[in-house]
Design a protein around this motif. Structure first.
Motif, PDB file in Angstrom:
ATOM      1  N   GLN A  86       3.198  -0.778   0.182  1.00  0.00           N
ATOM      2  CA  GLN A  86       1.952  -1.432  -0.218  1.00  0.00           C
ATOM      3  C   GLN A  86       0.781  -0.462  -0.182  1.00  0.00           C
ATOM      4  N   ALA A  87       0.701   0.367   0.837  1.00  0.00           N
ATOM      5  CA  ALA A  87      -0.400   1.326   0.934  1.00  0.00           C
ATOM      6  C   ALA A  87      -0.436   2.244  -0.277  1.00  0.00           C
ATOM      7  N   ASN A  88       0.718   2.686  -0.729  1.00  0.00           N
ATOM      8  CA  ASN A  88       0.775   3.579  -1.884  1.00  0.00           C
ATOM      9  C   ASN A  88       0.238   2.916  -3.146  1.00  0.00           C
ATOM     10  N   ARG A  89       0.387   1.601  -3.233  1.00  0.00           N
ATOM     11  CA  ARG A  89      -0.033   0.885  -4.445  1.00  0.00           C
ATOM     12  C   ARG A  89      -1.544   0.904  -4.645  1.00  0.00           C
ATOM     13  N   TYR A  90      -2.315   1.078  -3.574  1.00  0.00           N
ATOM     14  CA  TYR A  90      -3.771   1.099  -3.730  1.00  0.00           C
ATOM     15  C   TYR A  90      -4.205   2.191  -4.705  1.00  0.00           C
ATOM     16  N   CYS A  92      -2.751   3.224  -7.354  1.00  0.00           N
ATOM     17  CA  CYS A  92      -2.555   2.804  -8.743  1.00  0.00           C
ATOM     18  C   CYS A  92      -3.765   2.059  -9.281  1.00  0.00           C
ATOM     19  N   TYR A  93      -4.494   1.398  -8.397  1.00  0.00           N
ATOM     20  CA  TYR A  93      -5.682   0.644  -8.803  1.00  0.00           C
ATOM     21  C   TYR A  93      -6.970   1.447  -8.634  1.00  0.00           C
ATOM     22  N   GLY A  94      -6.863   2.697  -8.219  1.00  0.00           N
ATOM     23  CA  GLY A  94      -8.033   3.548  -8.100  1.00  0.00           C
ATOM     24  C   GLY A  94      -8.723   3.529  -6.760  1.00  0.00           C
ATOM     25  N   PHE A  95      -8.140   2.825  -5.779  1.00  0.00           N
ATOM     26  CA  PHE A  95      -8.753   2.781  -4.443  1.00  0.00           C
ATOM     27  C   PHE A  95      -8.196   3.928  -3.605  1.00  0.00           C
ATOM     28  N   THR A  96      -9.032   4.935  -3.400  1.00  0.00           N
ATOM     29  CA  THR A  96      -8.621   6.136  -2.670  1.00  0.00           C
ATOM     30  C   THR A  96      -9.034   6.099  -1.200  1.00  0.00           C
ATOM     31  N   THR A  97      -9.852   5.113  -0.836  1.00  0.00           N
ATOM     32  CA  THR A  97     -10.223   4.868   0.559  1.00  0.00           C
ATOM     33  C   THR A  97     -10.216   3.365   0.785  1.00  0.00           C
ATOM     34  N   ILE A  98      -9.592   2.922   1.863  1.00  0.00           N
ATOM     35  CA  ILE A  98      -9.596   1.504   2.194  1.00  0.00           C
ATOM     36  C   ILE A  98      -9.878   1.319   3.675  1.00  0.00           C
ATOM     37  N   ARG A  99     -10.370   0.137   4.000  1.00  0.00           N
ATOM     38  CA  ARG A  99     -10.563  -0.222   5.401  1.00  0.00           C
ATOM     39  C   ARG A  99      -9.691  -1.451   5.671  1.00  0.00           C
ATOM     40  N   ASN A 109      -2.373   1.290  11.332  1.00  0.00           N
ATOM     41  CA  ASN A 109      -2.658   2.473  12.147  1.00  0.00           C
ATOM     42  C   ASN A 109      -1.589   3.536  11.956  1.00  0.00           C
ATOM     43  N   TYR A 110      -0.327   3.104  11.869  1.00  0.00           N
ATOM     44  CA  TYR A 110       0.783   4.046  11.729  1.00  0.00           C
ATOM     45  C   TYR A 110       0.879   4.593  10.309  1.00  0.00           C
ATOM     46  N   ILE A 111       0.615   3.747   9.309  1.00  0.00           N
ATOM     47  CA  ILE A 111       0.609   4.227   7.924  1.00  0.00           C
ATOM     48  C   ILE A 111      -0.487   5.274   7.745  1.00  0.00           C
ATOM     49  N   LYS A 112      -1.628   5.041   8.353  1.00  0.00           N
ATOM     50  CA  LYS A 112      -2.719   6.026   8.304  1.00  0.00           C
ATOM     51  C   LYS A 112      -2.240   7.389   8.802  1.00  0.00           C
ATOM     52  N   ARG A 113      -1.507   7.391   9.906  1.00  0.00           N
ATOM     53  CA  ARG A 113      -1.034   8.663  10.470  1.00  0.00           C
ATOM     54  C   ARG A 113      -0.025   9.337   9.550  1.00  0.00           C
ATOM     55  N   LEU A 114       0.838   8.561   8.930  1.00  0.00           N
ATOM     56  CA  LEU A 114       1.802   9.140   7.985  1.00  0.00           C
ATOM     57  C   LEU A 114       1.088   9.788   6.804  1.00  0.00           C
ATOM     58  N   GLY A 122      -1.046   8.118  -0.206  1.00  0.00           N
ATOM     59  CA  GLY A 122      -1.750   6.859  -0.060  1.00  0.00           C
ATOM     60  C   GLY A 122      -3.232   7.113   0.085  1.00  0.00           C
ATOM     61  N   PRO A 123      -4.012   6.065   0.172  1.00  0.00           N
ATOM     62  CA  PRO A 123      -5.455   6.224   0.333  1.00  0.00           C
ATOM     63  C   PRO A 123      -5.808   6.663   1.750  1.00  0.00           C
TER      64      PRO A 123
END
Length: 387
Positions: A86-90, A92-99, A109-114, A122-123
């Motif tokens: 799911q994180a990778n899909r952001y 595709c929609y142009g969102f390079t930073t998310i909160r 938290n763990y996806i952020k570290r990866l 991902g974003p």
């Protein structure tokens, strides 16, 4: 690398603008912005399309929305797989930073570290881990993303636990939820002492607080307590808006797209239309007043990839159609404004020294915002093409 023959807007490009421009990238950064250059072998020809900073969604959830990760809530490794996809899909929609404003078992938290370690694309992610809310909400079914707290000391402890889990900010629930059919959004559910304790404990650890707030009284308490971002702000009054404008560190993050109803089941659709449509109208009126009064407004959706809201740019559309915002101001909210609100100094604008987080869109979104209702033609994250 040169991104050649693109349209740039001055408010988003360090004051430089033109219909035939060039942006130079090197080492994941923007190194130059100027007029188009003679074609070279490593150019990317933008074909006169519009180049924008990568988009920022200040209110989303990598898991939970659209059911992502819910079935895997008790299978941590599979949950991580679903969250990563799911994180990778952001992108595709142009969102390079998310909160991420709350994830199952702190998976964001763990996806952020990866992503930060280069293991996956991902974003950039700002993650709060688990949300903090009083036990009055315990029937909403969001237990896997929640700390239930009652009293100032329980909130203090929960903030410290999220700090220990490497949270980037703290998320609290200051009013009832629209998500729960039994929730009462107009009701405040935290005391101002609880809010102040969360804010002060977060600040002591170098973080800020974001607050889920529909009720005007809860919004007012959050502003007075020093909450940095007020999420949703559905029933914001003019008096509370004026109080917020006088504050030094509180900002609005409306999420109009969350009130879009697309359910196809007639009974379900009828319920949510009756519940959410009045909320959308009230929120649009409130945000329209805050916008005209000069409030700095961030961009949030409370939605996620694979949703109709992302597929058709509902947040962009609703801000224009319901709030009467100018197209350029909406673009600023989704980029530069949101970066400022989140305390990010290296994204949100196209100028030398910034991250090469960029998107290319068909058309001229300042002239016709519908250019933002579809995914971008191309996305660059740290200078690397991701589409």
């Amino acid at each position: 690398m040169l991104l050649n023959h693109c349209r740039l807007y001055a408010p988003l490009s360090g004051g430089f603008a033109g219909e035939d421009c060039c942006v130079e990238l090197d080492g994941g950064k923007i190194t130059a912005v100027g007029p188009a250059r003679p074609n070279a072998a490593d150019d990317y020809d933008c074909g006169g399309r519009t180049l924008l900073p990568g988009l920022i969604d200040l209110h989303t959830h990598i898991t939970f929305l659209r059911g992502v990760g819910v079935a895997q809530a008790h299978d941590p490794m599979q949950l991580l797989v679903e969250a990563a996809a799911q994180a990778n899909r952001y992108l595709c929609y142009g969102f390079t930073t998310i909160r991420d404003c709350g994830s199952i078992d702190r998976s964001a938290n763990y996806i952020k570290r990866l992503i930060d370690r280069g293991v996956m694309a991902g974003p950039d992610i700002l993650a709060c881990g688990c949300t903090l809310m009083p036990s009055v909400t315990a029937s909403t079914g969001v237990g896997d993303i929640t700390h239930y707290c009652d009293g100032a000391e329980e909130f203090r402890k929960a903030v410290r636990e999220e700090v220990a889990a490497q949270a980037d900010f703290i998320k609290i629930y200051a009013s009832g939820s629209a998500f729960s059919p039994t929730g009462v959004p107009k009701h405040p559910i935290m005391t101002i002492e609880e809010i102040r304790t969360a804010v002060n404990t977060a600040r002591a650890n170098g973080l800020y607080v974001a607050a889920h707030c529909h009720a005007d009284s809860a919004i007012r308490d959050c502003v007075q307590a020093g909450v940095r971002t007020i999420e949703h702000v559905t029933y914001l009054s003019e008096a509370t808006t004026d109080l917020l404008l006088a504050s030094e560190d509180s900002y609005l993050v409306p999420t109009l797209a969350a009130m879009y109803v697309s359910q196809t089941d007639p009974q379900e659709r009828s319920f949510w239309l009756a519940r959410l449509t009045p909320m959308l109208e009230d929120c649009a009126k409130a945000i329209g007043y805050a916008y005209r009064a000069g409030a700095l407004i961030g961009f949030g959706t409370d939605s996620a990839p694979m949703s109709p809201q992302y597929d058709t740019g509902v947040e962009f559309r609703f801000r224009r159609e319901y709030c009467g915002m100018e197209n350029m101001d909406i673009l600023l909210q989704a980029t530069k404004n949101s970066a400022q609100i989140a305390g990010l100094s290296d994204v949100g604008e196209i100028k030398p020294g910034m991250k090469a987080d960029l998107i290319l869109v068909d058309g001229d979104p300042v002239a016709e915002l519908s250019a933002m209702y579809v995914p971008p033609v191309q996305v660059w994250k740290n200078g690397i093409a991701r589409k």
